[in-house]
Motif scaffolding. Structure first.
Motif, PDB file in Angstrom:
ATOM      1  N   ILE A 136      79.491  54.536  64.629  1.00 47.95           N
ATOM      2  CA  ILE A 136      79.010  54.736  65.993  1.00 47.95           C
ATOM      3  C   ILE A 136      80.189  54.878  66.957  1.00 47.95           C
ATOM      4  O   ILE A 136      80.219  55.765  67.820  1.00 47.95           O
ATOM      5  CB  ILE A 136      78.116  53.564  66.425  1.00 47.95           C
ATOM      6  CG1 ILE A 136      76.816  53.545  65.623  1.00 47.95           C
ATOM      7  CG2 ILE A 136      77.833  53.624  67.928  1.00 47.95           C
ATOM      8  CD1 ILE A 136      75.905  54.704  65.874  1.00 47.95           C
ATOM      9  N   ASP A 137      81.180  54.013  66.825  1.00 52.19           N
ATOM     10  CA  ASP A 137      82.344  54.047  67.720  1.00 52.19           C
ATOM     11  C   ASP A 137      83.114  55.360  67.579  1.00 52.19           C
ATOM     12  O   ASP A 137      83.561  55.947  68.570  1.00 52.19           O
ATOM     13  CB  ASP A 137      83.269  52.865  67.426  1.00 52.19           C
ATOM     14  CG  ASP A 137      82.641  51.525  67.793  1.00 52.19           C
ATOM     15  OD1 ASP A 137      81.656  51.526  68.563  1.00 52.19           O
ATOM     16  OD2 ASP A 137      83.122  50.490  67.289  1.00 52.19           O
ATOM     17  N   LEU A 138      83.271  55.819  66.338  1.00 50.95           N
ATOM     18  CA  LEU A 138      83.980  57.077  66.111  1.00 50.95           C
ATOM     19  C   LEU A 138      83.205  58.255  66.685  1.00 50.95           C
ATOM     20  O   LEU A 138      83.777  59.161  67.302  1.00 50.95           O
ATOM     21  CB  LEU A 138      84.211  57.277  64.609  1.00 50.95           C
ATOM     22  CG  LEU A 138      85.196  56.316  63.944  1.00 50.95           C
ATOM     23  CD1 LEU A 138      85.131  56.450  62.431  1.00 50.95           C
ATOM     24  CD2 LEU A 138      86.621  56.589  64.429  1.00 50.95           C
ATOM     25  N   LEU A 139      81.897  58.238  66.499  1.00 48.27           N
ATOM     26  CA  LEU A 139      81.072  59.321  67.009  1.00 48.27           C
ATOM     27  C   LEU A 139      81.048  59.333  68.531  1.00 48.27           C
ATOM     28  O   LEU A 139      81.023  60.396  69.153  1.00 48.27           O
ATOM     29  CB  LEU A 139      79.645  59.191  66.474  1.00 48.27           C
ATOM     30  CG  LEU A 139      79.438  59.584  65.005  1.00 48.27           C
ATOM     31  CD1 LEU A 139      78.060  59.144  64.536  1.00 48.27           C
ATOM     32  CD2 LEU A 139      79.608  61.095  64.829  1.00 48.27           C
ATOM     33  N   ALA A 140      81.035  58.142  69.128  1.00 45.83           N
ATOM     34  CA  ALA A 140      80.947  58.054  70.584  1.00 45.83           C
ATOM     35  C   ALA A 140      82.098  58.804  71.253  1.00 45.83           C
ATOM     36  O   ALA A 140      81.898  59.535  72.235  1.00 45.83           O
ATOM     37  CB  ALA A 140      80.935  56.594  71.024  1.00 45.83           C
ATOM     38  N   HIS A 141      83.294  58.634  70.724  1.00 48.33           N
ATOM     39  CA  HIS A 141      84.459  59.314  71.296  1.00 48.33           C
ATOM     40  C   HIS A 141      84.287  60.832  71.219  1.00 48.33           C
ATOM     41  O   HIS A 141      84.551  61.557  72.191  1.00 48.33           O
ATOM     42  CB  HIS A 141      85.721  58.888  70.543  1.00 48.33           C
ATOM     43  CG  HIS A 141      86.953  59.619  70.961  1.00 48.33           C
ATOM     44  ND1 HIS A 141      87.589  59.394  72.156  1.00 48.33           N
ATOM     45  CD2 HIS A 141      87.660  60.602  70.333  1.00 48.33           C
ATOM     46  CE1 HIS A 141      88.635  60.193  72.254  1.00 48.33           C
ATOM     47  NE2 HIS A 141      88.698  60.936  71.161  1.00 48.33           N
ATOM     48  N   ARG A 142      83.797  61.322  70.090  1.00 51.12           N
ATOM     49  CA  ARG A 142      83.658  62.770  69.902  1.00 51.12           C
ATOM     50  C   ARG A 142      82.482  63.336  70.691  1.00 51.12           C
ATOM     51  O   ARG A 142      82.525  64.463  71.171  1.00 51.12           O
ATOM     52  CB  ARG A 142      83.538  63.074  68.410  1.00 51.12           C
ATOM     53  CG  ARG A 142      84.850  62.778  67.683  1.00 51.12           C
ATOM     54  CD  ARG A 142      84.669  62.608  66.185  1.00 51.12           C
ATOM     55  NE  ARG A 142      85.910  62.099  65.595  1.00 51.12           N
ATOM     56  CZ  ARG A 142      86.833  62.868  65.029  1.00 51.12           C
ATOM     57  NH1 ARG A 142      86.650  64.169  64.976  1.00 51.12           N
ATOM     58  NH2 ARG A 142      87.922  62.347  64.526  1.00 51.12           N
ATOM     59  N   LEU A 143      81.425  62.535  70.808  1.00 54.16           N
ATOM     60  CA  LEU A 143      80.293  62.967  71.626  1.00 54.16           C
ATOM     61  C   LEU A 143      80.697  63.074  73.091  1.00 54.16           C
ATOM     62  O   LEU A 143      80.322  64.033  73.790  1.00 54.16           O
ATOM     63  CB  LEU A 143      79.127  61.995  71.454  1.00 54.16           C
ATOM     64  CG  LEU A 143      78.384  62.070  70.114  1.00 54.16           C
ATOM     65  CD1 LEU A 143      77.502  60.840  69.923  1.00 54.16           C
ATOM     66  CD2 LEU A 143      77.542  63.339  70.032  1.00 54.16           C
ATOM     67  N   ASN A 144      81.444  62.095  73.561  1.00 54.22           N
ATOM     68  CA  ASN A 144      81.924  62.154  74.939  1.00 54.22           C
ATOM     69  C   ASN A 144      82.768  63.406  75.178  1.00 54.22           C
ATOM     70  O   ASN A 144      82.640  64.070  76.217  1.00 54.22           O
ATOM     71  CB  ASN A 144      82.756  60.906  75.258  1.00 54.22           C
ATOM     72  CG  ASN A 144      81.920  59.774  75.816  1.00 54.22           C
ATOM     73  OD1 ASN A 144      81.061  59.988  76.660  1.00 54.22           O
ATOM     74  ND2 ASN A 144      82.154  58.565  75.330  1.00 54.22           N
ATOM     75  N   ALA A 145      83.617  63.727  74.220  1.00 53.86           N
ATOM     76  CA  ALA A 145      84.444  64.926  74.354  1.00 53.86           C
ATOM     77  C   ALA A 145      83.575  66.173  74.417  1.00 53.86           C
ATOM     78  O   ALA A 145      83.853  67.100  75.191  1.00 53.86           O
ATOM     79  CB  ALA A 145      85.423  65.019  73.183  1.00 53.86           C
ATOM     80  N   GLY A 146      82.499  66.190  73.628  1.00 51.17           N
ATOM     81  CA  GLY A 146      81.600  67.335  73.645  1.00 51.17           C
ATOM     82  C   GLY A 146      80.807  67.448  74.923  1.00 51.17           C
ATOM     83  O   GLY A 146      80.513  68.556  75.398  1.00 51.17           O
ATOM     84  N   HIS A 147      80.459  66.306  75.512  1.00 50.31           N
ATOM     85  CA  HIS A 147      79.781  66.341  76.804  1.00 50.31           C
ATOM     86  C   HIS A 147      80.715  66.897  77.872  1.00 50.31           C
ATOM     87  O   HIS A 147      80.295  67.631  78.776  1.00 50.31           O
ATOM     88  CB  HIS A 147      79.315  64.937  77.192  1.00 50.31           C
ATOM     89  CG  HIS A 147      78.226  64.410  76.311  1.00 50.31           C
ATOM     90  ND1 HIS A 147      77.990  63.063  76.131  1.00 50.31           N
ATOM     91  CD2 HIS A 147      77.298  65.050  75.548  1.00 50.31           C
ATOM     92  CE1 HIS A 147      76.972  62.904  75.311  1.00 50.31           C
ATOM     93  NE2 HIS A 147      76.534  64.086  74.935  1.00 50.31           N
ATOM     94  N   GLN A 148      81.976  66.539  77.761  1.00 49.96           N
ATOM     95  CA  GLN A 148      82.938  66.978  78.777  1.00 49.96           C
ATOM     96  C   GLN A 148      83.280  68.462  78.642  1.00 49.96           C
ATOM     97  O   GLN A 148      83.461  69.140  79.655  1.00 49.96           O
ATOM     98  CB  GLN A 148      84.219  66.133  78.684  1.00 49.96           C
ATOM     99  CG  GLN A 148      84.013  64.658  79.015  1.00 49.96           C
ATOM    100  CD  GLN A 148      83.417  64.439  80.397  1.00 49.96           C
ATOM    101  OE1 GLN A 148      83.865  65.047  81.367  1.00 49.96           O
ATOM    102  NE2 GLN A 148      82.400  63.609  80.490  1.00 49.96           N
ATOM    103  N   ASP A 149      83.374  68.979  77.419  1.00 50.22           N
ATOM    104  CA  ASP A 149      83.723  70.403  77.286  1.00 50.22           C
ATOM    105  C   ASP A 149      82.485  71.300  77.243  1.00 50.22           C
ATOM    106  O   ASP A 149      82.601  72.523  77.158  1.00 50.22           O
ATOM    107  CB  ASP A 149      84.637  70.656  76.076  1.00 50.22           C
ATOM    108  CG  ASP A 149      83.925  70.530  74.725  1.00 50.22           C
ATOM    109  OD1 ASP A 149      82.678  70.420  74.684  1.00 50.22           O
ATOM    110  OD2 ASP A 149      84.626  70.546  73.686  1.00 50.22           O
TER     111      ASP A 149
END
Length: 210
Positions: free
Chosen positions: A129-142
């Motif tokens: 979950i923690d690893l995915l959260a970082h990548r999901l946030n990046a996807g929301h931003q880009d």
């Protein structure tokens, strides 16, 4: 698990399972290979199954970290965050499916995984979950991942991926690589922005919480 003794026990258990299989591995075998007494194992584990369950947790964490760590000084990845996330998740699934320990357990005694899947949300899932959260946030931003709750999206991905790992042996004649290709489509379709969100970066703080 942090002490040298704990690592020795888990390493010994892994070697025993790979050499003899799940059903043929005993506390005597593990204790002998680890260089500890059998009573030491009984003080820490109720049975061989609980020890192997602990070992699987370590194996899960190892595979996740090996496939998600970015080397220090690495150049920025130019791919959209959604593409990076999907390809990383599928690579982890392939690593799990090809892992010799995981294969032994799933073929011989898949119920050992039951506590991880049904009874509790464990530390291994939290790492994912923690690893995915970082990548999901990046996807929301880009703008490459549709807007939504990071927590909900991460949990949905973990639950989906677990089924591809644990139930792969029940896929019959369907090759695992074909299933992973379908997983790419499932994840990419789930994360792809809707028409209103397409290529529109999310504002900071809009994706947190449930």
């Amino acid at each position: 698990m942090s002490t040298v003794g704990d690592r020795q026990i888990l390493n010994a258990a892994r070697a025993c399972v790979l050499a003899a299989g799940v059903h043929e591995t005993t506390f005597n075998d593990i204790a002998r290979r680890a260089g500890v007494s059998r009573m030491t194992l009984y003080r820490r584990y109720s049975d061989v199954g609980s020890l192997i369950s602990e070992l699987l947790g370590r194996e899960f964490a190892r595979i996740l970290r090996e496939h998600t760590q970015v080397p220090p000084g690495a150049a920025p990845d130019p791919r959209p965050a959604r593409q990076r996330l999907v390809e990383t998740v599928v690579a982890c699934v392939e690593a799990f499916q090809e892992d010799p320990l995981m294969t032994q357990v799933l073929d011989a005694e898949p119920e050992i995984l039951t506590p991880y899947l049904f009874n509790k949300f464990g530390s291994t899932q939290q790492i994912a979950i923690d690893l995915l959260a970082h990548r999901l946030n990046a996807g929301h931003q880009d703008g490459s991942i549709r807007r939504g709750s990071v927590a909900v999206q991460a949990h949905a991905i973990v639950l989906t991926v677990q089924s591809f790992i644990v139930s792969a042996s029940a896929s019959g004649p369907v090759p695992r690589d074909r299933l992973r290709s379908e997983l790419v489509l499932i994840l990419d379709g789930y994360l792809r922005p809707t028409c209103g969100d397409e290529d529109t970066p999310a504002s900071a703080g809009s994706t947190g919480g449930w």
